[in-house]
Scaffold this motif. Structure first.
Motif, PDB file in Angstrom:
ATOM      1  N   SER A   5       0.502   7.341  -4.409  1.00 26.11           N
ATOM      2  CA  SER A   5       1.108   6.423  -5.563  1.00 26.11           C
ATOM      3  C   SER A   5       0.113   5.029  -5.348  1.00 26.11           C
ATOM      4  O   SER A   5      -0.471   4.571  -6.661  1.00 26.11           O
ATOM      5  CB  SER A   5       2.339   5.913  -5.268  1.00 26.11           C
ATOM      6  OG  SER A   5       2.839   5.086  -6.445  1.00 26.11           O
ATOM      7  N   GLY A   8      -3.241   6.236  -6.540  1.00 25.87           N
ATOM      8  CA  GLY A   8      -3.437   6.389  -7.957  1.00 25.87           C
ATOM      9  C   GLY A   8      -3.368   5.230  -8.609  1.00 25.87           C
ATOM     10  O   GLY A   8      -3.968   5.012  -9.827  1.00 25.87           O
ATOM     11  N   ALA A   9      -2.668   4.068  -8.216  1.00 26.41           N
ATOM     12  CA  ALA A   9      -2.496   2.809  -8.893  1.00 26.41           C
ATOM     13  C   ALA A   9      -3.859   2.216  -8.738  1.00 26.41           C
ATOM     14  O   ALA A   9      -4.274   1.383  -9.909  1.00 26.41           O
ATOM     15  CB  ALA A   9      -1.532   2.068  -8.209  1.00 26.41           C
ATOM     16  N   ALA A  12      -6.282   3.858 -11.308  1.00 29.79           N
ATOM     17  CA  ALA A  12      -5.745   3.552 -12.667  1.00 29.79           C
ATOM     18  C   ALA A  12      -6.082   2.066 -12.918  1.00 29.79           C
ATOM     19  O   ALA A  12      -6.765   1.722 -13.974  1.00 29.79           O
ATOM     20  CB  ALA A  12      -4.527   3.673 -12.974  1.00 29.79           C
ATOM     21  N   GLY A  15      -9.589   1.405 -14.520  1.00 31.30           N
ATOM     22  CA  GLY A  15      -9.810   1.638 -15.818  1.00 31.30           C
ATOM     23  C   GLY A  15      -9.880   0.342 -16.574  1.00 31.30           C
ATOM     24  O   GLY A  15     -10.254   0.493 -17.779  1.00 31.30           O
ATOM     25  N   SER A  62      -4.435   1.205 -19.334  1.00 34.57           N
ATOM     26  CA  SER A  62      -4.429   1.313 -17.928  1.00 34.57           C
ATOM     27  C   SER A  62      -4.114   0.677 -16.977  1.00 34.57           C
ATOM     28  O   SER A  62      -3.597   1.043 -15.940  1.00 34.57           O
ATOM     29  CB  SER A  62      -6.198   1.678 -17.617  1.00 34.57           C
ATOM     30  OG  SER A  62      -6.881   0.251 -17.974  1.00 34.57           O
ATOM     31  N   ILE A  65      -0.077   1.524 -16.559  1.00 33.87           N
ATOM     32  CA  ILE A  65      -0.146   2.976 -15.806  1.00 33.87           C
ATOM     33  C   ILE A  65      -0.170   2.475 -14.337  1.00 33.87           C
ATOM     34  O   ILE A  65       0.451   2.927 -13.459  1.00 33.87           O
ATOM     35  CB  ILE A  65      -1.269   3.691 -16.241  1.00 33.87           C
ATOM     36  CG1 ILE A  65      -0.785   4.447 -17.586  1.00 33.87           C
ATOM     37  CG2 ILE A  65      -1.468   5.103 -15.174  1.00 33.87           C
ATOM     38  CD1 ILE A  65      -1.959   5.397 -18.109  1.00 33.87           C
ATOM     39  N   ALA A  66      -1.136   1.272 -13.971  1.00 30.83           N
ATOM     40  CA  ALA A  66      -1.518   1.105 -12.739  1.00 30.83           C
ATOM     41  C   ALA A  66      -0.223   0.342 -12.145  1.00 30.83           C
ATOM     42  O   ALA A  66       0.332   0.480 -10.912  1.00 30.83           O
ATOM     43  CB  ALA A  66      -2.790   0.094 -12.406  1.00 30.83           C
ATOM     44  N   LEU A  69       2.656   3.030 -11.489  1.00 32.87           N
ATOM     45  CA  LEU A  69       2.409   3.912 -10.157  1.00 32.87           C
ATOM     46  C   LEU A  69       2.539   2.845  -9.224  1.00 32.87           C
ATOM     47  O   LEU A  69       3.203   3.508  -7.883  1.00 32.87           O
ATOM     48  CB  LEU A  69       0.858   4.461 -10.236  1.00 32.87           C
ATOM     49  CG  LEU A  69       0.756   5.460 -11.175  1.00 32.87           C
ATOM     50  CD1 LEU A  69      -0.772   5.791 -11.308  1.00 32.87           C
ATOM     51  CD2 LEU A  69       1.550   6.664 -11.042  1.00 32.87           C
TER      52      LEU A  69
END
Length: 77
Positions: A5, A8-9, A12, A15, A62, A65-66, A69
């Motif tokens: 996680s 992924g963060a 993201a 972005g 983005s 989303i970050a 996550l």
């Protein structure tokens, strides 16, 4: 927060860099176009603002989303 996680963060969050570079390049080209054709300045300015708004929307998405996550915000839970 799990390791995946966090990765992924972080990815993201990268972005957010793209839209900021895109808005800078668009502003540069818009100013260049206005200097070359002053009679089209209003049209170029309007289209430049629309492009900048759309690019910033991608950056905000983005970022959300970050943050989701990373566990800083809880959407739909």
């Amino acid at each position: 927060m799990s390791d995946m996680s966090a990765i992924g963060a972080g990815l993201a969050a990268l972005g957010v860099l793209g839209p900021s570079i895109g808005v800078g390049l668009a502003a540069f080209k818009a100013l260049e176009g206005m200097a070359r054709q002053p009679e089209k300045a209003d049209d170029i300015f309007t289209k430049g603002l629309i492009f900048a708004a759309l690019s910033e929307a991608l950056g905000i998405i983005s970022l959300l989303i970050a943050l989701k996550l990373a566990g800083f915000i809880n959407i739909g839970e």
